[in-house]
Design a protein around this motif. Sequence first.
Motif, PDB file in Angstrom:
ATOM      1  N   ARG A  20     -48.876 -60.601 -25.283  1.00 40.69           N
ATOM      2  CA  ARG A  20     -48.120 -60.714 -24.047  1.00 40.69           C
ATOM      3  C   ARG A  20     -46.517 -60.501 -24.482  1.00 40.69           C
ATOM      4  O   ARG A  20     -46.250 -61.321 -25.273  1.00 40.69           O
ATOM      5  CB  ARG A  20     -48.259 -61.918 -23.243  1.00 40.69           C
ATOM      6  N   ALA A  21     -45.739 -59.711 -23.789  1.00 39.57           N
ATOM      7  CA  ALA A  21     -44.226 -59.732 -24.305  1.00 39.57           C
ATOM      8  C   ALA A  21     -43.509 -60.681 -23.847  1.00 39.57           C
ATOM      9  O   ALA A  21     -42.838 -61.102 -24.860  1.00 39.57           O
ATOM     10  CB  ALA A  21     -43.901 -58.496 -23.264  1.00 39.57           C
ATOM     11  N   THR A  22     -43.799 -61.668 -23.115  1.00 38.56           N
ATOM     12  CA  THR A  22     -43.279 -62.997 -22.787  1.00 38.56           C
ATOM     13  C   THR A  22     -43.456 -64.066 -23.856  1.00 38.56           C
ATOM     14  O   THR A  22     -42.578 -64.751 -24.189  1.00 38.56           O
ATOM     15  CB  THR A  22     -43.767 -63.739 -21.414  1.00 38.56           C
ATOM     16  N   THR A  23     -44.583 -63.959 -24.890  1.00 36.51           N
ATOM     17  CA  THR A  23     -44.724 -64.950 -25.906  1.00 36.51           C
ATOM     18  C   THR A  23     -44.829 -64.236 -27.348  1.00 36.51           C
ATOM     19  O   THR A  23     -44.497 -64.634 -28.482  1.00 36.51           O
ATOM     20  CB  THR A  23     -46.152 -65.629 -25.761  1.00 36.51           C
ATOM     21  N   PHE A  24     -45.328 -63.059 -27.495  1.00 38.77           N
ATOM     22  CA  PHE A  24     -45.615 -62.150 -28.503  1.00 38.77           C
ATOM     23  C   PHE A  24     -44.060 -61.980 -29.458  1.00 38.77           C
ATOM     24  O   PHE A  24     -44.427 -62.550 -30.514  1.00 38.77           O
ATOM     25  CB  PHE A  24     -45.895 -61.002 -28.301  1.00 38.77           C
ATOM     26  N   PHE A  25     -42.975 -61.848 -28.869  1.00 37.66           N
ATOM     27  CA  PHE A  25     -42.061 -61.510 -29.378  1.00 37.66           C
ATOM     28  C   PHE A  25     -41.028 -62.681 -29.838  1.00 37.66           C
ATOM     29  O   PHE A  25     -40.118 -62.389 -30.680  1.00 37.66           O
ATOM     30  CB  PHE A  25     -40.977 -60.665 -28.839  1.00 37.66           C
ATOM     31  N   LYS A  26     -41.607 -63.951 -29.424  1.00 32.94           N
ATOM     32  CA  LYS A  26     -41.093 -65.195 -29.954  1.00 32.94           C
ATOM     33  C   LYS A  26     -41.706 -65.822 -30.978  1.00 32.94           C
ATOM     34  O   LYS A  26     -41.365 -66.622 -31.325  1.00 32.94           O
ATOM     35  CB  LYS A  26     -41.338 -66.259 -28.507  1.00 32.94           C
ATOM     36  N   ASN A  27     -42.666 -65.379 -31.528  1.00 36.49           N
ATOM     37  CA  ASN A  27     -43.748 -65.782 -32.538  1.00 36.49           C
ATOM     38  C   ASN A  27     -43.218 -65.211 -33.755  1.00 36.49           C
ATOM     39  O   ASN A  27     -44.302 -65.178 -34.831  1.00 36.49           O
ATOM     40  CB  ASN A  27     -45.115 -65.905 -32.275  1.00 36.49           C
ATOM     41  N   LYS A  28     -42.006 -64.509 -34.152  1.00 36.44           N
ATOM     42  CA  LYS A  28     -41.734 -64.170 -35.509  1.00 36.44           C
ATOM     43  C   LYS A  28     -41.349 -65.096 -36.510  1.00 36.44           C
ATOM     44  O   LYS A  28     -40.573 -65.913 -36.097  1.00 36.44           O
ATOM     45  CB  LYS A  28     -40.713 -62.979 -35.248  1.00 36.44           C
ATOM     46  N   THR A  29     -42.142 -64.977 -37.484  1.00 34.08           N
ATOM     47  CA  THR A  29     -41.965 -65.853 -38.615  1.00 34.08           C
ATOM     48  C   THR A  29     -42.592 -65.287 -39.992  1.00 34.08           C
ATOM     49  O   THR A  29     -42.974 -64.201 -40.048  1.00 34.08           O
ATOM     50  CB  THR A  29     -42.750 -67.250 -38.419  1.00 34.08           C
ATOM     51  N   THR A  30     -42.421 -66.133 -41.036  1.00 37.43           N
ATOM     52  CA  THR A  30     -43.029 -65.512 -42.120  1.00 37.43           C
ATOM     53  C   THR A  30     -44.516 -65.761 -41.999  1.00 37.43           C
ATOM     54  O   THR A  30     -44.908 -66.962 -42.091  1.00 37.43           O
ATOM     55  CB  THR A  30     -42.276 -66.170 -43.527  1.00 37.43           C
ATOM     56  N   PHE A  43     -45.225 -61.138 -36.515  1.00 34.96           N
ATOM     57  CA  PHE A  43     -45.527 -61.597 -35.520  1.00 34.96           C
ATOM     58  C   PHE A  43     -46.898 -62.453 -35.669  1.00 34.96           C
ATOM     59  O   PHE A  43     -47.821 -61.609 -35.785  1.00 34.96           O
ATOM     60  CB  PHE A  43     -45.163 -60.745 -34.012  1.00 34.96           C
ATOM     61  N   VAL A  44     -46.836 -63.772 -35.865  1.00 37.89           N
ATOM     62  CA  VAL A  44     -47.926 -64.465 -35.983  1.00 37.89           C
ATOM     63  C   VAL A  44     -48.670 -65.036 -34.746  1.00 37.89           C
ATOM     64  O   VAL A  44     -48.096 -65.741 -33.864  1.00 37.89           O
ATOM     65  CB  VAL A  44     -47.698 -65.531 -36.969  1.00 37.89           C
ATOM     66  N   THR A  45     -49.979 -65.257 -34.513  1.00 39.80           N
ATOM     67  CA  THR A  45     -50.825 -66.060 -33.643  1.00 39.80           C
ATOM     68  C   THR A  45     -51.996 -66.875 -34.470  1.00 39.80           C
ATOM     69  O   THR A  45     -52.750 -66.000 -35.011  1.00 39.80           O
ATOM     70  CB  THR A  45     -51.616 -65.200 -32.557  1.00 39.80           C
TER      71      THR A  45
END
Length: 340
Positions: free
Chosen positions: A177-187, A196-198
Amino acid sequence: MNIGDKVRLLRAKGEGIVSRFLPGNMIEIEIEDGFRIPVMRSELVAVSPMEAEKLLRPSTFEPQKPTAPAAPSILANQGIYLAFVAVNDREYSLYLVNNTDWDFPYSLGEESAAPTGGVQFRGVFAGMLKARAQQKMNDLYTHATFETWPTFVVQGLWFRAGKSTLRAPLVKRVKARATTFFKNKTTVPVLNQPGFVTQLDAEGTEPTQPSAPSSNRPRPNTIRPDELKAEMLKPKNDPDTLSVDRPSSVVDLHTEALLPKGTGNRGPADLLKLQLETFEKALENAVASGMSEITFIHGVGSGALRTELHKRLGQHPHVRFFEDAQKQKFGYGATKVSLK
């Protein structure tokens, strides 16, 4: 060599102190326990003052104390991730990451809308992901088609050689989901690249083992390794086998539908709570399974349930819009929800 010098015997084990010189090139030395013996001068060698100091110095060594056994290492039980790593400004690579101390036999698939309606499942990858390892799935996902990405389905088991606690299989659906996907960028763990991590195994705790006597426990089914491998690699053509949590497109929230055997001693507040909990669960499952819309039948009544549903729908980040559904069929007693 002088009286008082420390000397060592050349042809025998032993040391002593020169006590006096005797005729015939003999020397009397005092050994342990105060005994004095004559020794030929040629059978003795002087011990250097530095060596003598070390030999005379009391030993500073202490008996080695037994060391306590090392504490068992702490296992990392959580850390299964889906990660999207940018190849360029248009494309992403999909990785499955195992940052635990368990081996992870897995299968990865995609759920998407079938042309004839319903949901179709496509197997993508299956294998064994070793502890602290990662596996690249493919490079098929582009930024331009983000809204049409499928729902990713990960199924996995937990394995460690030797004795370990039995763990429940992992089955997880992920819808980007665009609302959460692009907020999860990390190593990305293990991979050590930005992405982008889940995390797939973040919530919940491991089920406890039954405490009943072993004679009262059900005997576990015997699973043959070749059958398990064949089952994991077998194409999954029946979408229902992977969509057990996918709600119906129309969810009836009437109390007689939720409690066909009667309401019992439940009061109005308890019934409203049950209806709202059913609504929340169905809505979240619809979002997770990639549904585009869902309808809730709430009836007319006092309007309290309809008002509360509309309030929650208006605040939900994955709701595109909602409206009264099929007035000719439900009147004003149903709401159709369009999902992002």
